[in-house]
Design a protein around this motif. Sequence first.
Motif, short mmCIF file in Angstrom:
data_model
loop_
_atom_site.label_atom_id
_atom_site.label_comp_id
_atom_site.label_asym_id
_atom_site.label_seq_id
_atom_site.Cartn_x
_atom_site.Cartn_y
_atom_site.Cartn_z
N LYS A 1 0.83 -1.21 0.00
CA LYS A 1 0.00 0.00 0.00
C LYS A 1 0.86 1.26 0.00
CE LYS A 1 -4.33 -1.57 2.14
NZ LYS A 1 -5.22 -1.45 3.33
N GLU A 2 1.94 1.25 0.77
CA GLU A 2 2.83 2.42 0.80
C GLU A 2 3.47 2.66 -0.56
OE1 GLU A 2 4.30 2.43 5.49
OE2 GLU A 2 5.36 1.19 4.01
N GLN B 1 0.97 4.27 -2.79
CA GLN B 1 0.81 5.68 -2.43
C GLN B 1 1.94 6.52 -2.97
OE1 GLN B 1 0.42 5.13 1.79
NE2 GLN B 1 -1.76 4.60 1.67
#
Length: 288
Positions: free
Chosen positions: A234-235, A238
Amino acid sequence: MKKRILVTGGAGFVGSHLCERLAKDVNNDVYSLDNYFTGSKANHIENVTYIEGDTADIAELVTFTPDMVYHLGEYSRVEQSFDDIEKVWRYNKDGIFAVLEFVRRAGCKILYAGSSTKFGDGGLGRSASPYAWTKATNTELVMNYGAWFNVPYAITYFYNVYGPREIQTGKYATLIALFKEKMKNGEALTIVSPGTQKRNFTHIDDIIDGLVLVGENGYGDEFGIGSGEAFTIKEVAQMFGGDIEMLPERKGNRMTADVVTAKTEALGWKPKRKLKEYIDEQREKKWR
């Protein structure tokens, strides 16, 4: 006299970069053995001799005696390996036996490219998928050939390699390249649930620095080549900045992996590239 170096998987992502680096040394004669399962003739490098075929047939295909073999030419996808188990066995189990027998008879050193999945989830990753199991047991066989037959060896472990020549589309695409392709096409970034699984993304240049260093100086041991920076999937999404679409969980998807680079660093290796800088560079290039 020139040093003869054979790279299995030399037309693949990592292998082509290794061939390119080795071929820059005028004292090397570099050869590639690749079956082009995930490799590509578009990755061919000048001053490298290419041989097409499976590593399981190495004794028939390679008619010279090398001074060094970098064995990178194996099946290398975790989740897809459940569907491809016959290929996994052919390329990883039949292949490693044939390569080790070839190396034993040639009397040369082998550098084996293991998998960091072996260290996943506190050491439980080795049996999480057909791919992980074959790679982990292959490292044991390489060590045993060292003990049984005095075969000089070194084993390396890569951690989520990214950079130019990654496979960008299809079921064998790697994450960073896949995200680049989706950003270029204005598509959502797909993440396998839960998305909190961590990876240590390592630039191809750092991987090749480590491979060449270990190939020249590492003997009878295991050497991790991975960035100490860990990010969840997820990071990473992002960092790219696109929309996110979550996918169902899949078998074999480890959550973490221990990064074991101390022995490689003792040889003088350090990672130099950072993932965020690479993503920013790709954004400026419009994801090309």
